[in-house]
Motif scaffolding. Sequence first.
Motif, short mmCIF file in Angstrom:
data_model
loop_
_atom_site.label_atom_id
_atom_site.label_comp_id
_atom_site.label_asym_id
_atom_site.label_seq_id
_atom_site.Cartn_x
_atom_site.Cartn_y
_atom_site.Cartn_z
N LEU A 84 5.30 6.92 6.72
CA LEU A 84 5.32 5.67 7.48
C LEU A 84 4.89 5.88 8.92
N GLN A 85 5.36 6.97 9.53
CA GLN A 85 4.97 7.25 10.92
C GLN A 85 3.47 7.50 11.02
N LEU A 86 2.93 8.20 10.05
CA LEU A 86 1.49 8.47 10.06
C LEU A 86 0.70 7.18 9.90
N GLN A 87 1.17 6.32 9.01
CA GLN A 87 0.50 5.04 8.82
C GLN A 87 0.52 4.21 10.11
N GLU A 88 1.67 4.16 10.75
CA GLU A 88 1.80 3.38 11.99
C GLU A 88 0.97 3.96 13.13
N LEU A 89 0.79 5.30 13.10
CA LEU A 89 0.00 5.95 14.14
C LEU A 89 -1.47 5.55 14.05
N VAL A 90 -1.94 5.33 12.83
CA VAL A 90 -3.36 5.00 12.61
C VAL A 90 -3.60 3.50 12.62
N ALA A 91 -2.70 2.76 12.00
CA ALA A 91 -2.91 1.32 11.82
C ALA A 91 -2.38 0.52 13.00
N VAL A 92 -3.20 0.36 14.01
CA VAL A 92 -2.83 -0.43 15.19
C VAL A 92 -2.77 -1.90 14.80
N PRO A 93 -1.71 -2.62 15.15
CA PRO A 93 -1.60 -4.04 14.81
C PRO A 93 -2.84 -4.83 15.22
N GLY A 94 -3.37 -5.60 14.28
CA GLY A 94 -4.56 -6.40 14.56
C GLY A 94 -5.86 -5.66 14.39
N GLY A 95 -5.79 -4.35 14.11
CA GLY A 95 -7.01 -3.55 13.99
C GLY A 95 -7.57 -3.55 12.57
N THR A 102 -7.85 -0.98 10.40
CA THR A 102 -7.03 -0.28 9.41
C THR A 102 -5.87 -1.15 8.93
N ALA A 103 -5.23 -1.84 9.87
CA ALA A 103 -4.10 -2.70 9.51
C ALA A 103 -4.54 -3.81 8.56
N GLN A 104 -5.70 -4.38 8.81
CA GLN A 104 -6.19 -5.46 7.95
C GLN A 104 -6.52 -4.93 6.55
N ALA A 105 -7.11 -3.74 6.51
CA ALA A 105 -7.43 -3.14 5.21
C ALA A 105 -6.16 -2.77 4.44
N LEU A 106 -5.14 -2.30 5.16
CA LEU A 106 -3.87 -1.96 4.51
C LEU A 106 -3.22 -3.20 3.91
N SER A 107 -3.35 -4.33 4.58
CA SER A 107 -2.80 -5.57 4.05
C SER A 107 -3.46 -5.93 2.73
N GLN A 108 -4.77 -5.71 2.66
CA GLN A 108 -5.51 -5.97 1.42
C GLN A 108 -5.06 -5.02 0.32
N LEU A 109 -4.90 -3.74 0.67
CA LEU A 109 -4.43 -2.75 -0.31
C LEU A 109 -3.05 -3.11 -0.84
N ASN A 110 -2.18 -3.53 0.05
CA ASN A 110 -0.82 -3.87 -0.34
C ASN A 110 -0.80 -4.98 -1.39
N GLN A 111 -1.67 -5.95 -1.23
CA GLN A 111 -1.76 -7.04 -2.21
C GLN A 111 -2.38 -6.56 -3.52
N SER A 112 -3.43 -5.76 -3.41
CA SER A 112 -4.16 -5.33 -4.60
C SER A 112 -3.35 -4.37 -5.47
N LEU A 113 -2.52 -3.56 -4.83
CA LEU A 113 -1.78 -2.54 -5.56
C LEU A 113 -0.37 -2.96 -5.94
N ASP A 114 -0.05 -4.23 -5.77
CA ASP A 114 1.29 -4.72 -6.09
C ASP A 114 1.63 -4.44 -7.56
N GLY A 115 2.68 -3.66 -7.78
CA GLY A 115 3.13 -3.34 -9.14
C GLY A 115 2.46 -2.14 -9.77
N VAL A 116 1.38 -1.62 -9.18
CA VAL A 116 0.62 -0.52 -9.79
C VAL A 116 1.48 0.73 -9.94
N PHE A 117 2.23 1.07 -8.92
CA PHE A 117 2.99 2.32 -8.96
C PHE A 117 4.23 2.22 -9.84
#
Length: 275
Positions: A221-232, A234-249
Amino acid sequence: MKIGLIGTGSMGSLLLDAFIYFGAIQPQQLYISNRSKEKLLLLSERHEGLNISQNNIETVTHCDILFVCVKPLQFTTIIEEIKDHVRSDQLLVSITSPVQLHHLENNLSCKIAKIIPSVTHKVGSGASLVMYGSRIQEKEKQLLHDLLSFISKPIEIKETQARINSDFTSCGPAFMSFFLIKWIEAAVEMTGISREEITCLASEMMLGTGTLLTQGGLTPLQLQELVAVPGGITAQALSQLNQSLDGVFHNLITTTHNKYVEDVEKLNELLGDIN
């Protein structure tokens, strides 16, 4: 100390190579047996001094520690073959996840342990999961820990949690590689970038990420927050990943656990018939 290996398939061979390459043992200390003599000859050519046994019984009689590196349903044949030849002071180590400690202790008189290795041991890295039977004493624990430390980070776990732990340590490299392959294929298709170039960059990224998590003091989580600056980006792409991978794991874990339970039930039936 003499070490035996029954089964020199992909993981058996990998353990043998790693033990020798990283200085845990010398080839002269190893006795190996396998159904395919061709594999034994190839290993003996690679490691001068390696002892090739004529059969599994010969391997057992020469060794202090015996690694059994065969598929789950082959254990019935192996146990039947060696059960009258193991000694109470020997340590037998299974590397096969569905084979339970009680399966082995109920049918063999020697000391029993189980490990779940990883392909990452090929480069002297990754965690090896370790479980001990009821007859193991501290000296055997230390002996196995020291041996595995040459090629991995040994971590003792409860056998009841073997499946979920091995999802990460053993299956994980394949899962991560699958993710990278899909990502690389999309990059090549959409941008025309060289597959070799982007694969190199992705591989270096994985190496650096692993180092940050193991040696850099960061949590995922710390590594993710270090890279994904709010509004940037990476953050926008992570939001897309979060939706796409819902339930996969959740589905992934369900799949691996269902297969594990199926294999254990088969072994309960088979190994319960051996006296």
